[in-house]
Design a protein around this motif. Structure first.
Motif, PDB file in Angstrom:
ATOM      1  N   VAL A  46       0.834  -1.206   0.000  1.00  0.00           N
ATOM      2  CA  VAL A  46       0.000   0.000   0.000  1.00  0.00           C
ATOM      3  C   VAL A  46       0.868   1.255   0.000  1.00  0.00           C
ATOM      4  O   VAL A  46       0.583   2.231  -0.699  1.00  0.00           O
ATOM      5  CB  VAL A  46      -0.950  -0.009   1.214  1.00  0.00           C
ATOM      6  N   ALA A  47       1.949   1.223   0.790  1.00  0.00           N
ATOM      7  CA  ALA A  47       2.776   2.427   0.938  1.00  0.00           C
ATOM      8  C   ALA A  47       3.648   2.703  -0.281  1.00  0.00           C
ATOM      9  O   ALA A  47       3.810   3.853  -0.696  1.00  0.00           O
ATOM     10  CB  ALA A  47       3.666   2.301   2.181  1.00  0.00           C
TER      11      ALA A  47
ATOM     12  N   TRP B 128     -10.771  -3.936   7.632  1.00  0.00           N
ATOM     13  CA  TRP B 128     -10.448  -5.342   7.856  1.00  0.00           C
ATOM     14  C   TRP B 128     -11.724  -6.202   7.835  1.00  0.00           C
ATOM     15  O   TRP B 128     -11.775  -7.235   7.157  1.00  0.00           O
ATOM     16  CB  TRP B 128      -9.716  -5.479   9.178  1.00  0.00           C
ATOM     17  N   ALA B 129     -12.733  -5.780   8.560  1.00  0.00           N
ATOM     18  CA  ALA B 129     -13.983  -6.541   8.611  1.00  0.00           C
ATOM     19  C   ALA B 129     -14.644  -6.587   7.236  1.00  0.00           C
ATOM     20  O   ALA B 129     -15.193  -7.625   6.828  1.00  0.00           O
ATOM     21  CB  ALA B 129     -14.925  -5.932   9.649  1.00  0.00           C
ATOM     22  N   ASP B 130     -14.601  -5.472   6.514  1.00  0.00           N
ATOM     23  CA  ASP B 130     -15.204  -5.436   5.178  1.00  0.00           C
ATOM     24  C   ASP B 130     -14.464  -6.380   4.235  1.00  0.00           C
ATOM     25  O   ASP B 130     -15.086  -7.083   3.431  1.00  0.00           O
ATOM     26  CB  ASP B 130     -15.180  -4.006   4.636  1.00  0.00           C
ATOM     27  N   PHE B 131     -13.138  -6.412   4.339  1.00  0.00           N
ATOM     28  CA  PHE B 131     -12.365  -7.309   3.487  1.00  0.00           C
ATOM     29  C   PHE B 131     -12.685  -8.773   3.798  1.00  0.00           C
ATOM     30  O   PHE B 131     -12.821  -9.599   2.883  1.00  0.00           O
ATOM     31  CB  PHE B 131     -10.864  -7.072   3.663  1.00  0.00           C
TER      32      PHE B 131
ATOM     33  N   TYR C  13      -7.727  -4.410  -2.117  1.00  0.00           N
ATOM     34  CA  TYR C  13      -8.919  -3.831  -1.493  1.00  0.00           C
ATOM     35  C   TYR C  13      -8.599  -2.437  -0.939  1.00  0.00           C
ATOM     36  O   TYR C  13      -9.349  -1.474  -1.170  1.00  0.00           O
ATOM     37  CB  TYR C  13      -9.422  -4.747  -0.377  1.00  0.00           C
ATOM     38  N   LEU C  14      -7.499  -2.332  -0.194  1.00  0.00           N
ATOM     39  CA  LEU C  14      -7.145  -1.050   0.424  1.00  0.00           C
ATOM     40  C   LEU C  14      -6.792  -0.001  -0.618  1.00  0.00           C
ATOM     41  O   LEU C  14      -7.154   1.173  -0.480  1.00  0.00           O
ATOM     42  CB  LEU C  14      -5.983  -1.241   1.402  1.00  0.00           C
TER      43      LEU C  14
ATOM     44  N   LYS D 263     -17.224  -6.623  -5.119  1.00  0.00           N
ATOM     45  CA  LYS D 263     -17.451  -7.582  -6.203  1.00  0.00           C
ATOM     46  C   LYS D 263     -16.156  -7.852  -6.969  1.00  0.00           C
ATOM     47  O   LYS D 263     -15.821  -9.011  -7.274  1.00  0.00           O
ATOM     48  CB  LYS D 263     -18.518  -7.016  -7.134  1.00  0.00           C
ATOM     49  N   ALA D 264     -15.395  -6.799  -7.250  1.00  0.00           N
ATOM     50  CA  ALA D 264     -14.157  -6.943  -8.023  1.00  0.00           C
ATOM     51  C   ALA D 264     -13.103  -7.719  -7.241  1.00  0.00           C
ATOM     52  O   ALA D 264     -12.411  -8.583  -7.801  1.00  0.00           O
ATOM     53  CB  ALA D 264     -13.621  -5.565  -8.410  1.00  0.00           C
TER      54      ALA D 264
END
Length: 587
Positions: free
Chosen positions: A276-277, A325-328, A356-357, A372-373
């Motif tokens: 991510v970074a 995190w929970a959404d992932f 995702y992030l 979805k993706a």
């Protein structure tokens, strides 16, 4: 003679302990969890007490000495570490933990104080137990000897001993000499080999492997976690705490990373951090960046290091965000995967979380489209083993493709293009059926089949209960709610002369059934048990069940070889239908 990459430096134990306390020597407890048993720590002190050599240390110069730099996350350290320990960490951790009475981090992420007992009369060391606890002859924790004046330790010990028996003058002298000798271990001499700051991380790793008698490789994540411990201890602690909490149920009603799908290790989340970074997957490059090294010029600076750590800090705040995190994890479930047991590649989860992030926080992809993706991507990468072989190279390539993207539409289009190019018609009709010709218990294709059955709303074979509910039961008894059943039972096949485990345990010979049906069927031939269990359902329900479980018409009357050959393409087609439900295409 070629120039050496190291120099020899002499230390006393007290000097080493003092330098660690000041922060001059970086001793990261997460570089590797402390794995020594207390008995081994006891033996270390015993050898030193007897005057035996106990090995040397290998340090790596950071180039920070004499530079006015801030130690990120730890205001108590007076200096930025000029030395990182490469070899000898367990010994130095043992010595520092006992002498300063600091808790160590165990492999289960629990912290523990190492207690070593000492019997002055015999000069022997012991790991405290019920016997030593009751024996006044022992000092139960030698940390006390190093934490206060020696004469006080001697006086208190003799006072306690005289309450249980008579102590002679000769014994008093012996006790005083023994305790003084123990306290004097802070003068014990050590030799350290200090590698030059000009050494690359590859050279340091090579040196470590060549001199380490156990041949245990020091990987790139070790290096980066070392730097985090030294320059950003708070960040290292956050990773450690998060990973521990992901394994332990939290308090009712409170947010927690605990889950049954992904219990990451610190280096897993570290990979998410750096992806991510920096859009990087090769940790060797990230290590250089976090040393403050300009990859173009090769020069390092404290200012550059601080800037890179700032980026890592921002990324980690997103990685450890419990809402994300929970959404992932819901995305993982959306892809059909309900259990860690059915995840064939943790690297696939790591990269999917990176995606995702990035989609959520960098490309501003709308939540519904993003879930979805990412679910499609995860299904694809797990099914194909995208990150199983040479995962860093593959991740680096995939991340590089994202660096020039500017919009959410471009981000989504890129993911879709990779999936389309990977999951071709040839893959579904040729490659995947061939992948199913295996008895591997952790086959990506097998787990993809389970995920697809969950996505298609399949019932377990011979059951009214759905696969998804049985894969994710509300409680776990002594028997699993759902078991793998040999459609052609083992004993039946052996009676036909098929006794190879590889032949019997073919993926195409398995179906998911409830545990009591599995027991009842036992070794009965399919031509006998199928008719009995088929009577439970009407024609339409039975036809749907046969489709969900990829069973060919009249399969029970086929030869075993004919059955396997007929079922594999049908399983591949069910997996394809599962993926297409994620894509929005008609199944």
């Amino acid at each position: 003679m070629s120039e050496t990459l190291f120099k020899e430096v002499h230390y006393s134990l007290g000097g080493l302990i003092n330098d660690i306390g000041l922060g001059r020597i970086g001793l990261p407890d997460i570089q590797r969890p402390f794995v020594w048993a207390n008995a081994k720590v006891r033996d270390l002190f015993d050898s030193m007490y007897r005057g035996y050599p106990v090995g040397y240390f290998l340090f790596w110069q950071t180039g920070a000495e004499g530079v006015d730099t801030k130690v990120i996350g730890d205001t108590n350290k007076q200096k930025a570490p000029s030395l990182l320990i490469v070899d000898g960490q367990q010994r130095l951790t043992s010595l520092y933990a006992v002498i300063r009475r600091e808790a160590v981090l165990r492999e289960n992420f629990e912290r523990e104080h190492i207690r070593i007992a000492f019997r002055p009369q015999s000069g022997t060391f012991a790991v405290p137990d019920a016997t030593t606890e009751r024996d006044p002859e022992y000092i139960l924790d030698i940390s006390e000897v190093f934490s206060r004046p020696t004469h006080k330790t001697i006086g208190e010990y003799l006072k306690r001993l005289t309450t249980s028996r008579v102590v002679t003058d000769e014994e008093e002298e012996q006790v005083a000499e023994a305790i003084g000798r123990l306290a004097g271990l802070t003068n014990f001499p050590f030799i350290a080999l200090e590698l030059s700051q000009q050494c690359s991380e590859e050279q340091v790793a090579d040196v470590f492997v060549r001199i380490n008698s156990e041949g245990k490789k020091l990987n790139q994540s070790d290096f980066i976690l070392t730097l985090m411990s030294v320059f950003w201890d708070e960040g290292r602690t956050e990773l450690e705490t998060f990973c521990r909490a992901a394994r332990q149920p939290g308090l009712a009603g409170q947010a927690s990373p605990f889950n049954a799908i992904f219990q990451p290790d610190p280096d897993h989340l570290l990979r998410v951090d750096v992806g991510v970074a920096f859009r990087r997957a090769r940790l060797e490059h990230v290590y250089s960046l976090l040393r403050g090294k300009d990859l173009a010029t090769g020069e390092s600076s404290p200012e550059k290091r601080a800037d890179q750590f700032s980026k890592l800090l921002d990324a980690q705040a997103r990685v450890l965000n419990l809402t994300y995190w929970a959404d992932f994890l819901n995305v993982v479930r959306l892809a059909g995967y309900r259990s860690a047991k059915h995840i064939s590649s943790v690297n696939a989860l790591v990269f999917a979380y990176q995606l995702y992030l990035l989609g959520r926080t960098e490309y501003d992809v709308e939540g519904f489209k993003l879930r979805k993706a990412i679910a499609r991507w995860l299904f694809m990468s797990l099914l194909t083993g995208r990150f199983t072989s040479s995962p860093e190279s593959r991740m680096e390539q995939d991340l590089a493709e994202l660096r020039e993207l500017k919009s959410s539409d471009q981000f989504l289009a890129r993911l879709e293009a990779v999936e389309t190019n990977t999951l071709t018609d040839d893959f579904w009709t040729k490659t995947l059926p061939m992948d199913l010709a295996t008895s591997a218990g952790r086959s990506p294709a097998l787990f993809g089949f389970y995920a697809s059955q969950a996505l298609l709303g399949a019932r377990a074979l011979f059951s009214n209960s759905s696969v998804v509910d049985l894969l994710d039961p509300p409680a776990q008894g002594q028997k699993k709610a759902l078991e793998r059943h040999h459609l052609f039972p083992k004993k039946h096949l052996k009676g036909l002369g098929i006794d190879s485990v590889r032949d019997i345990n073919q993926i195409a010979n398995y179906a998911l059934v409830e545990w009591d049906d599995n027991i009842a069927i036992s070794d009965t031939a399919p031509s006998s048990y199928w008719a009995k269990y088929a009577e439970r359902f009407d024609g339409d329900t039975l036809a749907a069940m046969m489709q969900w479980h990829a069973l060919p018409p009249n399969w029970w009357s086929m030869t075993y070889e004919e059955f396997l050959a007929a079922r594999r393409p049908l399983i591949a087609n069910i997996i394809r239908q599962g993926y297409e439900t994620l894509s929005g295409a008609s199944a």
